[in-house]
Design a protein around this motif. Structure first.
Motif, PDB file in Angstrom:
ATOM      1  N   LYS A   1      72.158 -97.116  28.913  1.00  0.00           N
ATOM      2  CA  LYS A   1      72.424 -98.378  29.596  1.00  0.00           C
ATOM      3  C   LYS A   1      71.987 -98.249  31.057  1.00  0.00           C
ATOM      4  CE  LYS A   1      76.322-101.321  30.860  1.00  0.00           C
ATOM      5  NZ  LYS A   1      77.770-101.487  30.736  1.00  0.00           N
ATOM      6  N   THR A   2      71.140 -99.159  31.512  1.00  0.00           N
ATOM      7  CA  THR A   2      70.705 -99.177  32.905  1.00  0.00           C
ATOM      8  C   THR A   2      70.886-100.580  33.469  1.00  0.00           C
ATOM      9  OG1 THR A   2      68.429 -99.617  32.213  1.00  0.00           O
ATOM     10  CG2 THR A   2      68.998 -97.327  32.648  1.00  0.00           C
ATOM     11  N   VAL A   3      71.190-100.646  34.754  1.00  0.00           N
ATOM     12  CA  VAL A   3      71.350-101.924  35.436  1.00  0.00           C
ATOM     13  C   VAL A   3      70.254-102.034  36.486  1.00  0.00           C
ATOM     14  CG1 VAL A   3      72.872-103.355  36.818  1.00  0.00           C
ATOM     15  CG2 VAL A   3      73.829-101.871  35.071  1.00  0.00           C
ATOM     16  N   GLU A   4      69.398-103.061  36.341  1.00  0.00           N
ATOM     17  CA  GLU A   4      68.319-103.288  37.291  1.00  0.00           C
ATOM     18  C   GLU A   4      68.391-104.733  37.764  1.00  0.00           C
ATOM     19  OE1 GLU A   4      64.578-102.332  35.595  1.00  0.00           O
ATOM     20  OE2 GLU A   4      65.182-100.299  35.045  1.00  0.00           O
ATOM     21  N   ASN A   5      68.513-104.899  39.052  1.00  0.00           N
ATOM     22  CA  ASN A   5      68.568-106.228  39.666  1.00  0.00           C
ATOM     23  C   ASN A   5      69.671-107.082  39.047  1.00  0.00           C
ATOM     24  OD1 ASN A   5      66.318-105.437  41.140  1.00  0.00           O
ATOM     25  ND2 ASN A   5      64.912-106.287  39.630  1.00  0.00           N
ATOM     26  N   GLY A   6      70.806-106.460  38.762  1.00  0.00           N
ATOM     27  CA  GLY A   6      71.927-107.181  38.181  1.00  0.00           C
ATOM     28  C   GLY A   6      71.786-107.481  36.709  1.00  0.00           C
ATOM     29  N   ARG A   7      70.733-106.961  36.075  1.00  0.00           N
ATOM     30  CA  ARG A   7      70.490-107.198  34.662  1.00  0.00           C
ATOM     31  C   ARG A   7      70.733-105.909  33.887  1.00  0.00           C
ATOM     32  NH1 ARG A   7      64.680-109.278  33.084  1.00  0.00           N
ATOM     33  NH2 ARG A   7      64.876-108.365  31.041  1.00  0.00           N
ATOM     34  N   VAL A   8      71.533-105.976  32.849  1.00  0.00           N
ATOM     35  CA  VAL A   8      71.824-104.796  32.038  1.00  0.00           C
ATOM     36  C   VAL A   8      70.778-104.693  30.936  1.00  0.00           C
ATOM     37  CG1 VAL A   8      73.505-103.681  30.539  1.00  0.00           C
ATOM     38  CG2 VAL A   8      74.286-104.982  32.506  1.00  0.00           C
ATOM     39  N   THR A   9      70.136-103.523  30.838  1.00  0.00           N
ATOM     40  CA  THR A   9      69.162-103.288  29.772  1.00  0.00           C
ATOM     41  C   THR A   9      69.518-101.991  29.059  1.00  0.00           C
ATOM     42  OG1 THR A   9      67.686-102.107  31.282  1.00  0.00           O
ATOM     43  CG2 THR A   9      67.289-104.465  30.983  1.00  0.00           C
ATOM     44  N   TYR A  10      69.210-101.938  27.776  1.00  0.00           N
ATOM     45  CA  TYR A  10      69.418-100.739  26.972  1.00  0.00           C
ATOM     46  C   TYR A  10      68.050-100.231  26.532  1.00  0.00           C
ATOM     47  CZ  TYR A  10      74.276-102.171  26.800  1.00  0.00           C
ATOM     48  OH  TYR A  10      75.554-102.513  27.142  1.00  0.00           O
TER      49      TYR A  10
END
Length: 69
Positions: free
Chosen positions: A31-40
């Motif tokens: 799980k990573t958070v980039e620019n307030g967006r959570v992506t897996y």
């Protein structure tokens, strides 16, 4: 060279029980958070970098550009 022929018939129950042991493994996601967006994403895989319209630009791994798309 072809393999050796079977020495004896394998029963249907033995064949099916052997095949039943093959199972799909659940992928481990990071799980990573980039620019307030959570992506897996999958670990140790290059990820696609997109521009604001969603067009794929290039592949990135560990913060470095590794390939064009």
């Amino acid at each position: 060279m072809a393999g050796n022929p079977p020495k004896r018939k394998v029963s249907r129950s033995n064949t099916r029980s052997r095949r039943s042991q093959w199972k799909a493994a659940v992928p481990t996601l990071v799980k990573t958070v980039e620019n307030g967006r959570v992506t897996y994403s999958l670990p140790h895989r290059a990820k696609v970098v997109e521009d604001s319209q969603g067009t794929a630009l290039y592949l990135e791994y560990k913060g470095r550009k590794v390939a064009d798309v």
